[in-house]
Scaffold this active site. Sequence first.
Site, PDB file in Angstrom:
ATOM      1  N   THR A  78       7.466  -3.824  -7.387  1.00  0.00           N
ATOM      2  CA  THR A  78       6.129  -3.498  -7.908  1.00  0.00           C
ATOM      3  C   THR A  78       6.046  -1.996  -8.176  1.00  0.00           C
ATOM      4  O   THR A  78       6.645  -1.179  -7.479  1.00  0.00           O
ATOM      5  CB  THR A  78       5.016  -3.900  -6.916  1.00  0.00           C
ATOM      6  OG1 THR A  78       5.269  -3.253  -5.679  1.00  0.00           O
ATOM      7  CG2 THR A  78       4.954  -5.393  -6.718  1.00  0.00           C
TER       8      THR A  78
ATOM      9  N   ASP B 190      -7.760 -11.061   3.538  1.00  0.00           N
ATOM     10  CA  ASP B 190      -6.288 -11.073   3.633  1.00  0.00           C
ATOM     11  C   ASP B 190      -5.733  -9.672   3.897  1.00  0.00           C
ATOM     12  O   ASP B 190      -4.647  -9.304   3.400  1.00  0.00           O
ATOM     13  CB  ASP B 190      -5.655 -11.637   2.341  1.00  0.00           C
ATOM     14  CG  ASP B 190      -6.066 -13.072   2.061  1.00  0.00           C
ATOM     15  OD1 ASP B 190      -6.650 -13.711   2.962  1.00  0.00           O
ATOM     16  OD2 ASP B 190      -5.825 -13.549   0.939  1.00  0.00           O
TER      17      ASP B 190
ATOM     18  N   ARG C 104      -1.958   2.280  16.883  1.00  0.00           N
ATOM     19  CA  ARG C 104      -3.278   2.609  16.335  1.00  0.00           C
ATOM     20  C   ARG C 104      -4.244   1.430  16.481  1.00  0.00           C
ATOM     21  O   ARG C 104      -5.427   1.610  16.700  1.00  0.00           O
ATOM     22  CB  ARG C 104      -3.174   3.058  14.874  1.00  0.00           C
ATOM     23  CG  ARG C 104      -3.062   1.969  13.841  1.00  0.00           C
ATOM     24  CD  ARG C 104      -3.083   2.563  12.431  1.00  0.00           C
ATOM     25  NE  ARG C 104      -2.418   1.718  11.479  1.00  0.00           N
ATOM     26  CZ  ARG C 104      -2.969   1.272  10.367  1.00  0.00           C
ATOM     27  NH1 ARG C 104      -4.181   1.601  10.052  1.00  0.00           N
ATOM     28  NH2 ARG C 104      -2.292   0.508   9.546  1.00  0.00           N
TER      29      ARG C 104
ATOM     30  N   ASP D 230       1.144  -8.968   3.694  1.00  0.00           N
ATOM     31  CA  ASP D 230       0.321 -10.064   3.167  1.00  0.00           C
ATOM     32  C   ASP D 230      -0.445  -9.682   1.902  1.00  0.00           C
ATOM     33  O   ASP D 230      -1.010 -10.556   1.233  1.00  0.00           O
ATOM     34  CB  ASP D 230      -0.643 -10.548   4.257  1.00  0.00           C
ATOM     35  CG  ASP D 230       0.119 -11.194   5.401  1.00  0.00           C
ATOM     36  OD1 ASP D 230       0.973 -12.063   5.117  1.00  0.00           O
ATOM     37  OD2 ASP D 230      -0.104 -10.816   6.567  1.00  0.00           O
TER      38      ASP D 230
HETATM   39  N1  LIG Z   1       4.325  -0.052  -6.045  1.00  0.00           N
HETATM   40  C1  LIG Z   1       3.170   0.025  -5.420  1.00  0.00           C
HETATM   41  N2  LIG Z   1       2.481   1.182  -5.349  1.00  0.00           N
HETATM   42  C2  LIG Z   1       1.315   1.281  -4.685  1.00  0.00           C
HETATM   43  N3  LIG Z   1       0.730   0.237  -4.033  1.00  0.00           N
HETATM   44  C3  LIG Z   1       1.366  -0.946  -4.059  1.00  0.00           C
HETATM   45  C4  LIG Z   1       2.603  -1.115  -4.754  1.00  0.00           C
HETATM   46  N4  LIG Z   1       3.000  -2.390  -4.605  1.00  0.00           N
HETATM   47  C5  LIG Z   1       2.050  -3.016  -3.885  1.00  0.00           C
HETATM   48  N5  LIG Z   1       1.061  -2.147  -3.557  1.00  0.00           N
HETATM   49  C6  LIG Z   1      -0.138  -2.408  -2.755  1.00  0.00           C
HETATM   50  O1  LIG Z   1       0.174  -2.297  -1.383  1.00  0.00           O
HETATM   51  C7  LIG Z   1      -0.821  -2.981  -0.632  1.00  0.00           C
HETATM   52  C8  LIG Z   1      -0.286  -3.492   0.676  1.00  0.00           C
HETATM   53  O2  LIG Z   1       0.797  -4.280   0.430  1.00  0.00           O
HETATM   54  P1  LIG Z   1       1.542  -5.156   1.523  1.00  0.00           P
HETATM   55  O3  LIG Z   1       0.588  -5.993   2.234  1.00  0.00           O
HETATM   56  O4  LIG Z   1       2.657  -5.786   0.792  1.00  0.00           O
HETATM   57  O5  LIG Z   1       2.190  -4.114   2.540  1.00  0.00           O
HETATM   58  P2  LIG Z   1       1.800  -3.664   4.007  1.00  0.00           P
HETATM   59  O6  LIG Z   1       2.789  -2.649   4.449  1.00  0.00           O
HETATM   60  O7  LIG Z   1       1.641  -4.816   4.915  1.00  0.00           O
HETATM   61  O8  LIG Z   1       0.451  -2.982   3.752  1.00  0.00           O
HETATM   62  P3  LIG Z   1      -0.643  -2.374   4.683  1.00  0.00           P
HETATM   63  O9  LIG Z   1      -0.024  -1.980   5.995  1.00  0.00           O
HETATM   64  O10 LIG Z   1      -1.151  -1.208   3.895  1.00  0.00           O
HETATM   65  O11 LIG Z   1      -1.635  -3.492   4.825  1.00  0.00           O
HETATM   66  C9  LIG Z   1      -1.370  -4.045  -1.585  1.00  0.00           C
HETATM   67  O12 LIG Z   1      -2.742  -3.785  -1.779  1.00  0.00           O
HETATM   68  C10 LIG Z   1      -0.646  -3.809  -2.906  1.00  0.00           C
HETATM   69  O13 LIG Z   1      -1.521  -3.831  -4.008  1.00  0.00           O
END
Ligand SMILES: Nc1ncnc2c1ncn2[C@@H]1O[C@H](COP(=O)(O)OP(=O)(O)OP(=O)(O)O)[C@@H](O)[C@H]1O
Length: 504
Positions: free
Chosen positions: A181, A472, A309, A208
């Site tokens: 992404t 979510d 945290r 998620d």
């Molecule tokens: N390339 C990208 N650049 C910036 N944001 C992104 C990118 N790809 C995905 N995201 C965003 O990252 C967010 C969190 O994604 P994900 O749940 O996969 O990871 P996470 O590490 O569990 O996140 P978090 O800890 O922030 O909840 C989603 O809102 C998604 O839109």
Amino acid sequence: MLSTEPLVGNADPFSPAEPSPLTAEPFRMSDGTTLALSKKLLLSITPNELHIHDDKTNKSKLRSCCGLWAAAAKPLIIPLYNVLYAEVGESTLTIKFATKVSRTTVKPSSLSYPYEPAHHTVIEEWSTRLLNAAYGESQVRKRFKVIINPFGGRGSAATIFDKSCRPLLYAANCSLDVQITEHSGHAIEIAENLDIDAFDAILCCSGDGVPHEVFNGLAKRPDGMRALKTMAVCQLPGGSGNGMCWNLTGTGDASAATLSIIKSIRKPLDLISITQGDNRLLSFLSQSFGIIAELDLGTEDLRWMGSARFTYGLLQRVWKRTVYPCDIAVKVAIDSKDSIREHYRQRGSKEDAIEYDYHKGLPELKYGDINSELPEDWQLVHRPNMGNFYAGNMAWMSAGVNFFPASLPNDGMFDLICVDATVSRFQIMKMLLLVETGKHFDLPHVSYRKVLSYRIIPHKRPGVEKEYISVDGEQIPFGPFQAEVHHGLGTVLAKGHVYEAPGV
Ligand SMILES: Nc1ncnc2c1ncn2[C@@H]1O[C@H](COP(=O)(O)OP(=O)(O)OP(=O)(O)O)[C@@H](O)[C@H]1O
């Protein structure tokens, strides 16, 4: 003379160097389960395992009391669950399987056996039989659209995928179309524009947030319902919260989750429509207002603490007995805990999903949206002391957090927990300590209901700058919203009929 020496794999280094002579024609026993590649090399499919009896490679050496080596032939046993593929070349049969490298981790391995080209048909028939036994109802050689969030978790999703997942997927002869992404919301675009006939599943290596976007991208299509039925969604643990992966594969280890997904079966999943203002979106995991939403979204400033945290933020709020006032109206399906338990035990073994009109975008809302009049039999109740309003569609919210132990993937209901902030700090701590096992379900101060729909009108607290609602794990604007479940609207790849969590 043919050699039956394994070409690659875990051959016993102590086995004799000379090749075993081929003394028998390849044959299958009358039930078709045993293949003899030579007198000394038999491959047998048992109900749960593949047994390889190879005089030469499976000799385990036993040290005798006088210090001499004695040899005893033992079959090599590979659980059928671990068998990834059987490749029949022109003159070589290669069996690929996952080997355990630690309590939780697996890696691909293989054994190859040469054979006479004249026996090709027999070998092919036996290999098909092996794959049928190893995969059961699951599809062999799945075609995956892989979406990786390069910032997921600690930014290591791509490395996790390359090191722990890709080798197993290749060994299972799955086809992969990998896309990283580039921005937030990119997974929505990918799912919305995907050629859904070219893939069997969308595999998110992320937290998620990406599966949430994928469901919503599929839902945005004019043929949304068909897309949600056709395209299974699944997750490899590449984020900080990997709830989907824990629920559907039962592990947070990337390699074990990959093996589980390779062997998983398509299953319907209830999805929830959220309407807010003029927007409608889908939720697959949870909605929260109050303490959980704030911990999820409002502790970014404490990120430097790592996972501590959440604990720190939680203790702070529990100590202060923070309240989150709101009005709620709930369309309840089952409200007594005994009946919920009974429902869980009965439905756990049932399989069903209602049929939708698959030419349409999304199903109509039975209870209207947030702008509609409240349905007649609903009652809006003021809850000035709400501490935690938490709705869940899966059991694990993240590793070790089995908040919704009674939830089922496809029962046309989702679960709602409400806890007042007036409950004593001791009782709240007790609940949190029991969450991993799901035993908090029975605590009298935990209200646990199965619901079909609800409306919530959160109230802004004077002097509080930022208020949070999480769907979510993603933030939506602070304001009223309504939620309604759609029975089996989505599709996932899952290990079993129920979530991989201790139930009730
Ligand atoms: N390339 C990208 N650049 C910036 N944001 C992104 C990118 N790809 C995905 N995201 C965003 O990252 C967010 C969190 O994604 P994900 O749940 O996969 O990871 P996470 O590490 O569990 O996140 P978090 O800890 O922030 O909840 C989603 O809102 C998604 O839109």
